[in-house]
Design a protein around this motif. Sequence first.
Motif, PDB file in Angstrom:
ATOM      1  N   GLN A 103      51.768  48.699  39.922  1.00  0.00           N
ATOM      2  CA  GLN A 103      50.482  49.066  40.538  1.00  0.00           C
ATOM      3  C   GLN A 103      49.431  49.367  39.474  1.00  0.00           C
ATOM      4  OE1 GLN A 103      53.514  50.092  41.590  1.00  0.00           O
ATOM      5  NE2 GLN A 103      53.422  51.083  43.591  1.00  0.00           N
TER       6      GLN A 103
ATOM      7  N   SER B  80      48.844  56.338  54.256  1.00  0.00           N
ATOM      8  CA  SER B  80      48.920  56.389  52.789  1.00  0.00           C
ATOM      9  C   SER B  80      48.980  57.857  52.377  1.00  0.00           C
ATOM     10  CB  SER B  80      47.691  55.735  52.164  1.00  0.00           C
ATOM     11  OG  SER B  80      47.486  54.458  52.727  1.00  0.00           O
ATOM     12  N   GLY B  90      53.105  56.567  43.301  1.00  0.00           N
ATOM     13  CA  GLY B  90      53.062  55.360  44.134  1.00  0.00           C
ATOM     14  C   GLY B  90      52.948  55.610  45.629  1.00  0.00           C
ATOM     15  N   THR B  93      50.094  53.758  47.467  1.00  0.00           N
ATOM     16  CA  THR B  93      49.931  52.319  47.224  1.00  0.00           C
ATOM     17  C   THR B  93      49.245  51.590  48.384  1.00  0.00           C
ATOM     18  OG1 THR B  93      51.918  52.355  45.853  1.00  0.00           O
ATOM     19  CG2 THR B  93      51.149  50.178  46.599  1.00  0.00           C
ATOM     20  N   ARG B 100      48.822  45.083  44.787  1.00  0.00           N
ATOM     21  CA  ARG B 100      49.151  46.494  45.057  1.00  0.00           C
ATOM     22  C   ARG B 100      48.571  47.364  43.944  1.00  0.00           C
ATOM     23  NH1 ARG B 100      55.525  47.039  43.151  1.00  0.00           N
ATOM     24  NH2 ARG B 100      55.536  45.155  41.878  1.00  0.00           N
ATOM     25  N   ASN B 102      47.326  51.734  42.880  1.00  0.00           N
ATOM     26  CA  ASN B 102      47.337  53.156  43.214  1.00  0.00           C
ATOM     27  C   ASN B 102      45.955  53.492  43.759  1.00  0.00           C
ATOM     28  OD1 ASN B 102      48.643  52.545  40.399  1.00  0.00           O
ATOM     29  ND2 ASN B 102      49.890  54.144  41.332  1.00  0.00           N
ATOM     30  N   GLY B 149      54.166  54.091  50.969  1.00  0.00           N
ATOM     31  CA  GLY B 149      53.890  53.512  49.651  1.00  0.00           C
ATOM     32  C   GLY B 149      54.981  52.530  49.247  1.00  0.00           C
ATOM     33  N   SER B 153      54.182  48.606  48.770  1.00  0.00           N
ATOM     34  CA  SER B 153      54.491  48.123  47.431  1.00  0.00           C
ATOM     35  C   SER B 153      55.498  46.973  47.482  1.00  0.00           C
ATOM     36  CB  SER B 153      55.038  49.297  46.609  1.00  0.00           C
ATOM     37  OG  SER B 153      55.257  48.932  45.287  1.00  0.00           O
ATOM     38  N   ASN B 190      57.150  53.422  42.378  1.00  0.00           N
ATOM     39  CA  ASN B 190      57.258  54.193  43.625  1.00  0.00           C
ATOM     40  C   ASN B 190      58.428  55.151  43.511  1.00  0.00           C
ATOM     41  OD1 ASN B 190      56.050  51.369  44.538  1.00  0.00           O
ATOM     42  ND2 ASN B 190      55.388  52.946  45.970  1.00  0.00           N
TER      43      ASN B 190
END
Lengths: 314, 213
Positions: A103, B80, B90, B93, B100, B102, B149, B153, B190
């Motif tokens: 991410q 979220s 994470g 996400t 993807r 943060n 998340g 993800s 995550n």
Amino acid sequence: MRAVTYERATSAQGAAQASVGHKGAKFIGGGTNLLDLAKLEIETPSHLVDVTRVPGLDRIAPTPDGGLRIGATVRNAELAADPRVRRDYAVLSRALLSGASAQLRNKATTAGNLLQRTRCLYFYDTTKPCNKRVPGSGCSAIGGLNRTLAIVGVSDDCIAHHPSDMAVAMRVLDAGVETVMPDGATRTIPIADFHTLPGKTPWIETTLKPGEFITAVTLPKPVGGRQSYTKVRDRASYAFALVSVAAITGPGLQRFAFGSIAHKPWRVEDAERLKGADAIADRVLTGARSTDQNRFKIALVHRTLDATMRGETA
Amino acid sequence: MHTEPTGGVSRREILGTGAATASMLAAPAMAAVTPDKAREADPPLVRVMLTVNGKPENLTLDARTTLLDMAREHLKLTGSKKGCDHGQCGACTMIVEGRRVNSCLSLAVMHDGDTITTIEGLGTPDKLHPMQAAFVRHDGYQCGYCTPGQIVSAVAMLEEVRSGAPSFVSPDLEHAEYSDTEVRERMSGNLCRCAAYPNIVAAIGDVHAGKKS
Ligand SMILES: Cc1cc2nc3c(=O)[nH]c(=O)nc-3n(C[C@H](O)[C@H](O)[C@H](O)COP(=O)(O)OP(=O)(O)OC[C@H]3O[C@@H](n4cnc5c(N)ncnc54)[C@H](O)[C@@H]3O)c2cc1C
Ligand code: SF4
Ligand code: FES
Ligand code: FES
């Protein structure tokens, strides 16, 4: 985080001008370091200059001399996955992929990664003295918790390390940092001269001038060889390095750069003429000044280099 | 942008959206800086337009607002989660323009015009996304806090594998292949405090293999 005004730069020189035109202005790329620090009010920008939509800066293109020019806003994930980088600069792909999380790599930019700040615990703890955060306030890490910090190039004022993985690969690849000034003047700073040692001014971390904006990082034409990035850390993924080694080896070719042991990616070209991991590591660590807590990094540099040279690592 | 506009236009009205407006609103060089106190009391606002789960949203936000706070506080999309607010867990996400990220470290204003998918956009209780169904089947959670998340993800992660993008554990950078080892590395952004990891990996494996039950 303090209140901010926001501006979207539409050209590189425009971004540079905007940053000197506003008190408290800061460029923002992926924001993964700046916003993290701004939320803690370690960074207190009052004006954000968004550089992510400057046309052209998100491209990776070949240079006339056979190298690669990586735009400042190219995301770490994209750079690591670029077919040319995977094939010709594997050490850079590997270093990028070892850093942060998927991410974060989708957000983090090339320029932002180079300029990420130290992970010294006291730099993050605003209740404690830190010369880097508040010049002249003292260093809490010397005599405090310093297990992850630097062992070479340190000063009496600061022993912080540079945490970037990408920058270590850039160092072993002899990259150049292209910039533009508010007045339009451009220059290329060799990566070796880009980051500085803490000395008496630990808050200064690079040779960039006020308002100077990074437009790209250039790589010379591929040198070939076996390329690897070995990262030793406390957990297997999503953790900063304790020690890392970026290596390029092959017939008549031996280059090593080290991460997380100094205020900058650490490379001692002189050492690369020597034979054997111990001899090289000894030269690389000449003048090392470790603490009780981070002395282990000296042995770790030797062992990680040895494992790298034996080809036991990725 | 932080200077008080003249001519009786309020700052709120002048703060706009889009590249053209944003640059138009840039204050002239060396303009006087608004005193901190006044500014903290009346923080600069921005207008942001984005598409969230297929729905166009038009918002006026404090410029500091993250995508996470925008979703949770302004759109009341509370799927979220805010685990750390610093990119370390994470739980927040989201998929932004297909990637993807943060959301806690993403300013909404920087995503003006972008398309965003949150956990609410993947499926509904009546019509679960295959990844949601697989998490249920495998008990890919305990407390469930990290789960939105993880799922968002994982959906994006499978796309990354399909595109051939390598990971740090790929033996060959040029030919990445799916494996549980790959999943563990690629999902390391995550965290799960309940350590439901083995079941999460199994759930993702089902979706990768196209298994329905
Ligand atoms: C939980 C976590 C784990 C992480 N783990 C790792 C890791 O293992 N290894 C690693 O290497 N990194 C790691 N990182 C750090 C991450 O790589 C950096 O935060 C990221 O690379 C910064 O890039 P950015 O584009 O988001 O920078 P930003 O936050 O946008 O900017 C950082 C700095 O660069 C300046 N800047 C941005 N663009 C320009 C430009 N074009 N010209 C001049 N100045 C500019 C900004 O003003 C700011 O001062 C981690 C981060 C987090 C939050
Ligand atoms: S080592 Fe540097 S960053 Fe850490 S507390 Fe000392 S001065 Fe601050
Ligand atoms: S809340 Fe965003 S990463 Fe933890
Ligand atoms: S299920 Fe509890 S944190 Fe993951």
